[in-house]
Design an enzyme around this catalytic site. Structure first.
Site, PDB file in Angstrom:
ATOM      1  CB  VAL A  46      -0.987   0.023   1.190  1.00  0.00           C
ATOM      2  CG1 VAL A  46      -2.003  -1.101   1.067  1.00  0.00           C
ATOM      3  CG2 VAL A  46      -0.248  -0.018   2.523  1.00  0.00           C
TER       4      VAL A  46
ATOM      5  CE1 TYR B 208       0.816   0.569  15.070  1.00  0.00           C
ATOM      6  CE2 TYR B 208      -0.187   1.289  17.124  1.00  0.00           C
ATOM      7  CZ  TYR B 208      -0.238   0.533  15.974  1.00  0.00           C
ATOM      8  OH  TYR B 208      -1.325  -0.251  15.704  1.00  0.00           O
TER       9      TYR B 208
END
Length: 249
Positions: A63, A155
């Site tokens: 992606v 993250y």
């Protein structure tokens, strides 16, 4: 009563395992045709075999590569002649790093996959979703997209950003009748979960922080995704659905 998803076409990223796989199975039960993608090609065929429909195509997809996204989406629409729902599930799970030890390459990879990957797939698919036809996006954030955690700065940054990106999408696409919502899973028992990879003691520690006393199952996230795509959620747009078993904040 027939499912409102019957006959619809959904594209799922990160479909080779975990939440992506469980969502593919769930949507297939509800009558969806599926385009299953993942950077790890090996698990896609197994996911397809688990589905309750033969209307499935699979494609390896990174992606973070915009050209690959364009190609896979083009092939999907050429095959099914339509696209109704997109589940942006592909992502990299966190590794703990103190700020000064955070590798630049790791930071770049998280941003490229978790954040830009969601953008790439959105950009590639959006023109194929018909306006005012009950189409939708569901994007995956995390409990760490809503609360900070030490040594998880990179993250957290990507997962907070997913929420902001998705809410902005909802405002922009709402007038076109295209809904955008977010799921924010907590500790889910998947092969890539950090606690699961660390072993039973780590799983137990995670479970103790949840009021239900256990990790969630990928199928329980899939149920929420299917709900958000269906007619029962037609007035839900720009929402974050927490799926964490009652995690103590």
């Amino acid at each position: 009563m027939a499912s409102s998803l019957n006959g619809k076409v959904a594209l799922i990223t990160g479909a080779a395992s975990g939440i992506g796989r469980a969502t593919a199975v769930k949507l297939s039960k509800l009558g969806c045709a599926l385009a299953l993608t993942d950077v790890v090609e090996a698990g896609l065929s197994e996911t397809a075999e688990l589905c309750y429909t033969e209307k499935v195509i699979v494609a390896q997809l990174d992606v973070s590569n915009a050209e690959q996204c364009d190609l896979v989406v083009k092939e999907t629409v050429e095959y099914f002649k339509r696209l109704d729902h997109v589940f942006n599930c592909a992502g990299i799970n966190p590794t703990a790093y103190p700020i000064l030890e955070l590798p630049e390459g790791y930071f770049d990879k998280l941003v490229a996959v978790n954040l830009k990957g969601t953008y790439n797939v959105t950009r590639s698919t959006l023109s194929h979703l018909k306006e005012h036809a009950d189409c939708s996006f569901v994007n995956v954030s995390s409990i760490l997209g809503q609360r900070p955690s030490k040594e998880m700065a990179a993250y957290c940054a990507t997962k907070y950003a997913i929420i902001g990106f998705s809410k902005s999408m909802a405002l922009e696409l709402g007038p076109k009748g295209i809904r955008v919502n977010i799921v924010a899973p907590g500790f889910i028992d998947t092969p890539t979960n950090a606690s699961v990879k660390a072993g039973p003691e780590a799983v137990e520690r995670s479970a103790q922080s949840v009021s239900l006393g256990r990790l969630g199952q990928a199928e329980e996230v899939a149920n929420a995704v299917a709900f958000l795509m269906g007619d029962e959620a037609k007035y839900i747009n720009g929402s974050v659905v927490e799926i964490n078993g009652g995690l103590a904040y």
